[in-house]
Scaffold this motif. Structure first.
Motif, short mmCIF file in Angstrom:
data_model
loop_
_atom_site.label_atom_id
_atom_site.label_comp_id
_atom_site.label_asym_id
_atom_site.label_seq_id
_atom_site.Cartn_x
_atom_site.Cartn_y
_atom_site.Cartn_z
N GLN A 52 -141.55 34.68 -45.36
CA GLN A 52 -140.93 34.61 -46.69
C GLN A 52 -141.09 33.22 -47.30
O GLN A 52 -141.29 33.09 -48.51
N THR A 53 -141.00 32.19 -46.46
CA THR A 53 -141.17 30.84 -46.98
C THR A 53 -142.55 30.67 -47.60
O THR A 53 -142.72 30.11 -48.68
N PHE A 54 -143.54 31.21 -46.89
CA PHE A 54 -144.92 31.10 -47.36
C PHE A 54 -145.06 31.80 -48.71
O PHE A 54 -145.61 31.24 -49.67
N LEU A 55 -144.56 33.02 -48.79
CA LEU A 55 -144.68 33.77 -50.05
C LEU A 55 -143.93 33.06 -51.18
O LEU A 55 -144.41 32.98 -52.30
N ARG A 56 -142.78 32.51 -50.84
CA ARG A 56 -141.93 31.90 -51.86
C ARG A 56 -142.52 30.59 -52.36
O ARG A 56 -142.63 30.35 -53.56
N ASN A 57 -142.96 29.76 -51.41
CA ASN A 57 -143.43 28.44 -51.81
C ASN A 57 -144.83 28.45 -52.41
O ASN A 57 -145.16 27.56 -53.18
N ASN A 58 -145.63 29.45 -52.05
CA ASN A 58 -146.99 29.47 -52.58
C ASN A 58 -147.17 30.39 -53.78
O ASN A 58 -147.96 30.11 -54.66
N PHE A 59 -146.43 31.49 -53.79
CA PHE A 59 -146.63 32.45 -54.88
C PHE A 59 -145.35 32.70 -55.67
O PHE A 59 -145.30 33.57 -56.52
N GLU A 60 -144.29 31.94 -55.32
CA GLU A 60 -142.99 32.14 -55.95
C GLU A 60 -142.56 33.60 -55.89
O GLU A 60 -142.00 34.14 -56.83
#
Lengths: 539, 343
Positions: free
Chosen positions: A119-127
């Motif tokens: 989730q961090t990856f999705l959030r920080n890279n693709f919001e």
């Protein structure tokens, strides 16, 4: 008189006393069952029991079912086909067994939750912030996933070992008769390996029924959590015992069904030359899809959790003070090897007696031997504690020394508890080993005038080495991962990898527990690998 | 088989060795049963050993298991001291007749009256509050007031809290039984269940994370978990914690619920003098700071300042009940939870 109850040789005498010893703690516990029903019990029956039964049945049924599907299919694929890395998968697919399910569950929650890598990856890279329920593993189906992915190796291991030895001639005959691979699998492989995968599934089911860590963390009430809760939150040990008896009844039904499904069928071979099945070389998409299937299972059950733990170890490394890792590792290895050795010796003695002396008494030995596996760790702990304290009182009486707890403050109490808890695993392996070699050679040796003991060491033991080794391995891994007994019964200043990893995780310091979990998994992996190595060499 | 023989012989030697060192034992010692597992505790005990030459043997475990063990060991118990992370559990040990009174001026000075047993069977060592944590974005602190207010309709689908099997929830409800009576407590629990954002799952940290991810807006949790998250090795967890704020409920009324981890001397101790020395030490100014800091808790010793982080949350008014009551009403609380369907 002694002859009547089967005391005709050393084996049956030792077995008899072993069985009595194993029964003692359960007797102390069961006495509690005859205490009058309390208000607490009425409260439990009214508000809680339905949930316990429902959740336990659902968990057991689906975990069992999925373990059979994954375990048997993979065992067949690695035996019958030669695909990418299939030789590695033969032992690699056992690896998830090295991960204790409770560590697996912490790891998956940490991986999937809001602060986790995905989730961090999705959030920080693709919001991208997705609905949290997509990532929620803390449910009944999540628990089924966790149990299946970390416990299916029991089915895989036993079925694989069976197919390796037993399937070749039957499969080749069917091939010459023009049967398709699918038909061979369903008409030949499934029926003949039934004993093997049912035995494996029984282990899975018993693990699930006894597990405490995963369901407690996920907030699912099952029999095992309820026993702890009744005992501790309500302070009512008698109702806890009542629940344990329910659980044991449940387990006895499972074991009965297992025996029933095995029926009278026994597939043993009269020739010792066991021909392995010749694997069919796969190419193209078949090759790839089989590889992807095996790799996905392995990733979910081993690679992904281990990578996550490695990451956590790296970020938390500096925070762990005063680790004293070497002592902890030595303690872990020490108790698990000594424990499994003792368990295997006991299992061999009892199983051999059962095999040779078939009477009413010995028939029940087998049931008693596996009984401990059905009793939750905490309940065994109390039984063993009472038993050892009684023995200590006795020693005090003889020696005249007061205020000394010789046995109950020693490591022997813990090892004895392991014996009760895990004898079932050792016993199942030994029993299947005995079943596989049959009794023909044994009887031949006896006819030639050799005694039971000599026959055992000269004839039975050499043929049983693989079964004994796999039993030894399974028990070692179990002890390495064991928690409730070790927590309650260990002596002063005695920590194992499992207890320390749990202590951190229980204090919600999952990152700090990662490095200990990793070492634990690493040792288990060595055990898994050395087994396959010895097996290969022995062939 | 050779592999097995060599290995097990070596390990039997190791085991026999560890066994003999166990029964030999040191001259001056004290045996501690504890359910605290912090690395700093070990450093603290090492310091005590250095200062007094008294060896501290530690057995860690769940508090209930340890109590059961002391109970079963009876007069022969090897435990001298028991530390648990909940006053209710210490009360249970007292009720089972496992502890003894300690009349000691140092302890009386170091531990305020409401944080120890009414008859001095046990003494608190660290304090934590069970508070409301809220989302800075979605909740205006003026909306928050008392624990009782959590049953208001405005919180429908917004409250996060862990399962009722957890001792902290049981102690919270037990405190309400003492203050407001059983009926009020039952209505309160039922009202919170109605307002829950999801079925209880996960630990206290999981509730905090669920606020950040938008599952709910407020969570009932212990103070120290926020401290742990702010100091987490996972930067994402720190980010989550920074979106949250602590609210001390019921300040105008009955006060915020607190609990302690505490220590008691066993009835059948064989090393009474040494044990009391360790009790004194753990409550002393020197030890308190580190002991409380290990877990982001408040020290009991009034002469020790809480850590900077805790000071930044401000002072608060705690419930004034004696903490023994948490143990007295534990079972009632647990049964209420079951009746109202708090999973």
């Amino acid at each position: 008189m002694f002859k009547k109850i089967g005391f005709t040789n050393k084996w049956s005498v030792i077995s008899f006393f072993l069985i009595i010893l194993i029964l003692m703690p359960s007797v102390f516990i069961l006495i509690g069952f005859f205490n009058p029903i309390s208000d607490t019990w009425l409260h439990i029956r009214r508000y809680l029991l339905k949930d316990y039964i429902y959740n336990s049945v659902i968990l057991v049924f689906f975990t069992g079912l999925f373990s059979i599907i994954i375990g048997v299919s993979l065992a067949w694929f690695v035996n019958a086909y030669d695909f990418k890395y299939s030789n590695f998968f033969k032992w690699g697919l056992i690896l998830p067994l090295a991960v204790p399910p409770y560590i697996g569950s912490y790891t998956y929650v940490g991986l999937l939750n809001y602060t986790g890598v995905i989730q961090t990856f999705l959030r920080n890279n693709f919001e991208l912030v997705l609905n949290q329920s997509y990532f929620n593993i803390m449910s009944l189906s999540g628990a089924i996933f966790i149990y299946t992915i970390f416990l299916y190796p029991y089915v895989f291991l036993i079925t694989h070992a069976f197919l390796q030895k037993q399937s070749a001639s039957l499969v080749e005959v069917s091939k010459t008769l023009g049967k398709s691979p699918i038909s061979i699998f369903f008409r030949i492989i499934l029926p003949i390996s039934r004993g093997a995968y049912v035995a494996g599934t029984t282990l899975v089911v018993l693990e699930v029924l006894n597990d405490y860590g995963v369901v407690k963390y996920f907030g699912i009430s099952t029999f095992s959590t309820s026993i702890f809760q009744t005992w501790f939150s309500l302070g009512d040990i008698n109702s806890a015992i009542r629940l344990s008896v329910y659980l044991m009844a449940f387990v006895i039904i499972v074991l009965f069904l297992e025996k029933l499904s095995r029926g009278g069928k026994q597939y043993s071979y009269s020739n010792t030359k066991i021909k392995p099945l010749k694997a069919k070389k796969l190419t193209g998409w078949k090759n790839w899809s089989m590889f992807i299937y095996a790799f996905t299972v392995l990733s979910l059950g081993f690679i992904i959790p281990v990578l996550q733990l490695i990451y956590w170890s790296i970020i938390s490394y500096g925070k762990i003070l005063n680790m004293n890792i070497i002592q902890t590792v030595l303690n872990s290895i020490g108790v698990s090897l000594v424990g499994s050795f003792i368990i295997l010796v006991a299992a061999v003695i009892i199983a051999n007696t059962v095999r040779i002396k078939k009477n009413i008494l010995t028939k029940n030995y087998a049931r008693i031997a596996v009984l401990g596996y059905s009793i939750p760790g905490a309940v065994i702990a109390v039984g063993v504690m009472i038993f050892f304290l009684k023995m200590d009182n006795f020693i005090q009486l003889i020696s005249g020394q007061n205020n000394m707890l010789l046995l109950s403050s020693s490591i022997f109490m813990l090892i004895f508890a392991y014996l009760i808890r895990f004898l079932a695993i050792g016993y199942n392996s030994v029993e299947s080993g005995f079943n596989k070699i049959g009794t023909d050679f044994h009887e031949a040796s006896r006819t030639l005038g050799n005694g039971i003991t000599k026959t055992f060491f000269k004839v039975d033991l050499p043929m049983m080495k693989p079964a004994l080794m796999s039993g030894f391995l399974l028990v070692s891994i179990e002890i390495l991962k064991e928690l409730p007994l070790t927590l309650i019964l260990r002596p002063f200043n005695f920590n194992t990898l499992a207890t320390r990893a749990f202590e951190y995780a229980n204090d919600e310091m999952i990152h700090e527990s990662a490095i200990l979990s990793l070492i634990l998994i690493f040792i288990s992996v060595i055990l898994v690998y050395s087994l396959t190595y010895i097996k290969k060499k022995g062939r | 088989m050779r592999f097995l023989n060599k290995g097990s012989i070596l390990l039997i030697v190791i085991l026999v060795f560890s066994f003999t060192t166990l029964i030999m034992g040191a001259e001056e010692e004290v045996n501690l049963y504890t359910n605290r597992h912090y690395d700093t505790d070990k450093l603290l005990l090492d310091k005590f050993e250095e200062k007094t030459n008294i060896k501290v043997n530690v057995l860690k475990g769940g508090s209930d298991e340890l109590i059961e063990k002391i109970d079963r060991e009876g007069e022969d118990t090897s435990a001298d001291l028991l530390i648990t992370a909940d006053a209710g559990r210490l009360h249970r040990a007292k009720n089972k007749g496992l502890l003894q009174q300690v009349e000691n001026d140092t302890l009386f000075n170091n531990v305020p009256e409401n944080l120890r047993d009414t008859e001095n069977y046990w003494f608190g060592l660290t304090v934590r509050g069970r508070v409301i944590v809220y989302s800075k974005d979605r909740v205006d602190p003026s909306e928050l007031s008392t624990y009782g207010d959590l049953t208001d309709d405005k919180w429908e689908n917004r409250i996060l809290v862990r399962s009722s099997s957890n001792i902290y929830n049981q102690s919270l409800l037990a405190s309400f039984i003492e203050i407001h009576g059983e009926e009020w407590a039952t209505e309160w629990a039922a009202g919170v269940v109605d307002n829950m954002a999801r079925k209880p799952q996960g630990n206290d940290r999981a509730q905090a994370t669920a606020i950040a991810s938008g599952v709910g807006d407020i969570a009932i949790m212990n103070t120290y978990y926020l401290g742990k998250m702010l100091n987490s090795s996972n930067p994402e967890e720190v980010k989550v914690a920074k979106q949250l704020e602590i609210f001390f409920p019921s300040q105008e009324t009955t006060g915020t619920h607190i609990n302690v981890s505490g220590i008691g001397l066993t009835k059948h101790t064989k090393n009474k003098e040494n044990a009391i020395k360790l009790m004194e030490y753990l409550s002393s100014v020197e030890a308190q700071e580190m002991f409380a800091k290990a877990n982001y808790e408040y020290p009991v010793n009034p002469n020790v300042e809480p850590s900077n982080l805790l000071s930044s949350w401000g002072e608060f008014k705690p419930q004034s009940i004696n903490l023994s009551k948490l143990g007295e009403y534990n079972k009632k609380a647990y049964m209420i939870f079951n009746r109202v369907g708090w999973k």
